[in-house]
Each structure stands twice: as C-alpha cells, then as structure tokens.
Design an enzyme around this catalytic site. Structure first.
Site, PDB file in Angstrom:
ATOM      1  N   ARG A 262      60.878-128.718 -33.774  1.00  0.00           N
ATOM      2  CA  ARG A 262      60.159-128.814 -35.043  1.00  0.00           C
ATOM      3  C   ARG A 262      60.657-127.745 -35.995  1.00  0.00           C
ATOM      4  O   ARG A 262      60.855-126.590 -35.613  1.00  0.00           O
ATOM      5  CB  ARG A 262      58.648-128.655 -34.824  1.00  0.00           C
ATOM      6  N   ARG A 277      54.524-120.219 -32.036  1.00  0.00           N
ATOM      7  CA  ARG A 277      55.042-121.257 -32.937  1.00  0.00           C
ATOM      8  C   ARG A 277      56.568-121.170 -32.955  1.00  0.00           C
ATOM      9  O   ARG A 277      57.141-120.314 -33.609  1.00  0.00           O
ATOM     10  CB  ARG A 277      54.470-121.060 -34.345  1.00  0.00           C
ATOM     11  N   GLU A 349      44.710-123.823 -30.495  1.00  0.00           N
ATOM     12  CA  GLU A 349      45.039-125.186 -30.059  1.00  0.00           C
ATOM     13  C   GLU A 349      46.112-125.183 -28.976  1.00  0.00           C
ATOM     14  O   GLU A 349      47.137-124.509 -29.110  1.00  0.00           O
ATOM     15  CB  GLU A 349      45.523-126.018 -31.244  1.00  0.00           C
ATOM     16  N   SER A 352      46.353-131.699 -28.508  1.00  0.00           N
ATOM     17  CA  SER A 352      45.753-132.564 -29.509  1.00  0.00           C
ATOM     18  C   SER A 352      45.869-133.990 -28.983  1.00  0.00           C
ATOM     19  O   SER A 352      46.971-134.459 -28.709  1.00  0.00           O
ATOM     20  CB  SER A 352      46.478-132.417 -30.850  1.00  0.00           C
ATOM     21  N   ARG A 391      52.556-122.668 -24.787  1.00  0.00           N
ATOM     22  CA  ARG A 391      51.222-122.147 -25.127  1.00  0.00           C
ATOM     23  C   ARG A 391      50.373-121.939 -23.878  1.00  0.00           C
ATOM     24  O   ARG A 391      49.543-121.026 -23.825  1.00  0.00           O
ATOM     25  CB  ARG A 391      50.531-123.068 -26.119  1.00  0.00           C
TER      26      ARG A 391
END
Length: 430
Positions: A262, A277, A349, A352, A391
């Site tokens: 990403r 991130r 988070e 999801s 994560r």
C-alpha cells in the site's frame, strides 16, 4: 456498483442511503443520463428496423424494374446505417458517463449501521480480555530491548526508504509463527480453504474489488500494467469473477497469507514510528462468497473467526461497528477489531471485517443459480483480516513485555517456536 434498476424503481431510497454517506442527492442526474442512454438505444433499434425493411424492399424494387424506388431505398439503407452508427456511438458515450458516475459512488450502508462523520461515530459492541496492569511504563514495540535487535528500520530505509522494516532473528521467527498459526487455525478450526495467490494482478481484478478507478493512488502499479495487491481480498474475491456458481457450492470460504503493498497515500505524518503503518506487510485474509440470505450471518461468523485468533493469543481487544462516515468504500457494514497496545495506551485496529452485499459482484459479474430455479442472481462477497501479521506481532511484543526488556510469548505460539517461550532482553529466543 449500484443497480441502475433499483435506482429507477426507488430514487428516493437511493438518495437517502447515500446521504448517510455524506453525499448530495444524485438520482436525478443518474436517471437523466440513463434516460438519454435508453432513448439512444431505442432510436438505434427503430432505425435498424427501418434499415432492415428497406433492405428487404430493395430487391423487390430492382426485380420490378422500378429504378426510382430502388435508388430511394438504397439511399435510405445508407442513411439508416449512418444514423445507427451515430446513435450507437452516442449511446455508448452515455453508458460510459453512467458507469463513470456509478463506479465512483460508495456502497449504501445497511439501516443498522450507526450515523457518524468519522471514527468518533463508531459504536463499541463488546470487549474481550482485561488489559494487563503494568508495574512500569510499558514501551512501544520498537523501544523494547529484546525486540530492537530484530527490527532494523535504518537498513530498510537504506534499501527502500521510509515505512519499511527489515526483520531478523527471534522477532522474525515470531512473525513467521504468527502467520502459520493463523492459517492453521482458520483451516483446521474454521473450515476455510487455504489458497496461494499471485500478488501481481490485472486492472480488471482491482476494479472488481473496487480499488479502481477511485483509489488508484493507494496502490502500486508496475510499468507493464500489473498491480501489486493491497490485500489478497483482490485475488480471493476475483476467483469467482465472471462465474455462475451453483447454490450448493456456497458458501465459499477462503484464506490466504500474502505480502500486501500500500502506498499509504494521504497518511503523511501518521504512525511514522515503528511497524504500525508500512508500505509492505503480511496479512492473513479471509474471503467468503455467499447467497444474499446468508451474508449477514456469515459476517458475524467471520468476525468470530478473527476474534478467535486474538483470544488464543490472549490479546485484549474490542469489537466496533463502523459508522457511515468511517466505513470502507465497498462495505455495506463493517466490524473492526481493535487490539490493546499498552505502549500507546489505546486500542488500535488489527482487523476489519466487511460485508459488501452484491456491490463487488456486479463489478465482477459473479452470480449463482438458486436451488429453487429461476434466473441467476448476484452473489454476496465478504472480506476480513484474520489477522494483519505485523500488527499482531506488535501486540504480542507490547502485551508480553517485561521491565528488563524481555518478552513472554503466547502459549499458542510455543509449538511453532520449537518450544521456545520468550524473547530474552538481548534479543535471543529462549
């Protein structure tokens, strides 16, 4: 992609649903383009009928020796041919306008999705586990002595720039163990089919799961046109693109562990420290293909699959239902799992899980044939993290840390680590 027929039948409901996403009414503009497109198509069909009739009469006029009528009919055939070509071109242009408008619109939220402009409108559903009471100030993952030798941000920056990490030693082994543990749990306990997929895909696949055209800047494209997947949602979901499945085949439940890529466009200044991130990371993805009647139950089941991973690892978390302003573009309802990170003293988070209804299926033209017969219908698609490996590594390190810099590792990982149970303060796996 939205169903134009549904918009025609109930434009007010369409506008009301998208107004919950903060969008102005658009049904009038959409239906005006649709009406123009349909009028051009009808005119082209009428002209085609006139051309066909004239073509049939040309031979009769010639046989009768009626040169004047013969020439008139020949001219009419040529005239209608040019008219049909122009009308088809104009209809195609209106169709492109309609598609461009529809494909830029997000999915409509389900009625039970809470209202809200941003993440502050999300609603907590439940919590599991109690955050540990530390006798010292807990550190973030990249500050823990035992973890620091295994996370090399400086070398990664030399190789690739910011938002990359080079893992080695004990930390890397725990990272690898986490991915294997997640896959094994989903396959053996949750009934998902493990799938190995490419990480380079065509534009059509990115379009099918609504990464294109709106979110092109969030992903990486190679010079020969392939895209690096932002998640294996793209590949797993698109396995049914263009297919008509039998109802008995559903649900299809798949999982994959892949590298994900990403660009993190728009995230400048956010989470710049550590691994939270990254441009490149690993994730275990879950994808289900279902009938419309079972998709909401499947959404709850998939959420439970992700929760089971956190529970087995002993990581405290909470489940949130995202509000209308915080849901992803293709989702009609989303559950976020947020894991407790003591180093940040907050929940972040880690998964999801979204149900997309037939939104993606329309883009992919993915259907199923109902058992009761009748016309094929669009499937429903769902996707969710099960979990983001990096994560989860962060959460394991932060929740298991000790003041001396060592880290206790979850019991569920011990078999994957050759019986080792800790990362020592010097970075060794012991």
């Amino acid at each position: 992609m939205h169903d134009i027929r549904a918009i025609r039948e109930n434009p007010a409901a369409f506008d009301a649903a998208l107004s919950r996403r903060g969008l102005a009414p658009l049904s009038s503009e959409i239906l005006a383009i649709d009406a123009a497109r349909r009028a051009k198509i009808l005119a082209a069909e009428t002209a085609t009928a006139a051309q066909n009739a004239a073509s049939r009469d040309v031979g009769a006029a010639k046989a009768a020796g009626n040169d004047e009528e013969f020439n008139r009919l020949r001219g009419l055939v040529a005239e209608k041919k040019a008219e049909i070509a122009l009308l088809n071109e104009e209809a195609a242009a209106e169709d492109a306008r309609l598609r461009e408008l529809l494909e830029a619109l997000p999915n409509a939220p389900l009625p039970e999705v809470p209202e809200g402009a941003d993440e502050t409108g999300n609603v907590e559903l439940r919590r599991w586990g109690t955050p540990r009471d530390f006798a010292f100030r807990p550190l973030e993952h990249f500050q823990i002595a035992g973890a620091m030798p295994g996370m090399d941000f400086a070398t990664a920056a030399k190789l690739s720039g910011s938002r990359f990490v080079l893992l080695r030693g004990a930390v890397l082994r725990v990272h690898r163990a986490l991915g294997q543990f997640m896959l094994d749990t989903h396959v053996s306990e949750h009934g998902l089919t493990e799938t190995w997929t490419p990480v380079l895909v065509k534009s059509e696949a990115m379009y099918g799961t609504n990464q294109l055209p709106k979110f092109a800047e969030d992903s990486y494209q190679t010079t020969n046109g392939w895209w690096l997947v932002p998640t294996s949602e793209v590949t797993l979901t698109n396995t049914v693109a263009g297919e008509t499945l039998e109802a008995a085949q559903l649900p299809l439940r798949m999982t994959a562990l892949t590298q994900c890529f990403r660009s993190e466009a728009g995230s400048a200044g956010k989470d710049t420290s550590g691994m939270l991130r990254q441009h490149q990371f690993e994730k275990v993805e879950m994808v289900s293909i279902t009938t419309p009647e079972t998709s909401l139950a499947e959404h709850d089941r998939m959420t439970g699959c992700a929760e089971a991973i956190l529970q087995k690892l002993g990581l405290p978390y909470r489940v949130m239902v995202l509000c209308t302003g915080d849901m992803g573009f293709g989702a009609t309802k989303t559950h976020d799992l947020e894991v407790w990170l003591p180093g940040q003293n907050t929940y972040r988070e880690i998964s999801s899980v979204s149900v997309c209804g037939d939104f993606q299926a329309r883009r992919m033209n993915a259907r199923y044939r109902p058992e009761a017969g009748g016309k094929p219908e669009f499937v429903h698609t769902l996707n969710g993290s099960g979990l983001a490996v990096g994560r989860t590594l962060i959460a394991v390190l932060e929740n298991g840390q000790h003041e001396d810099g060592s880290v206790d590792l979850p019991e569920a990982l011990h078999p994957y680590l050759g019986g080792k149970t800790r990362i020592a303060a010097d970075g060794a796996l012991v």
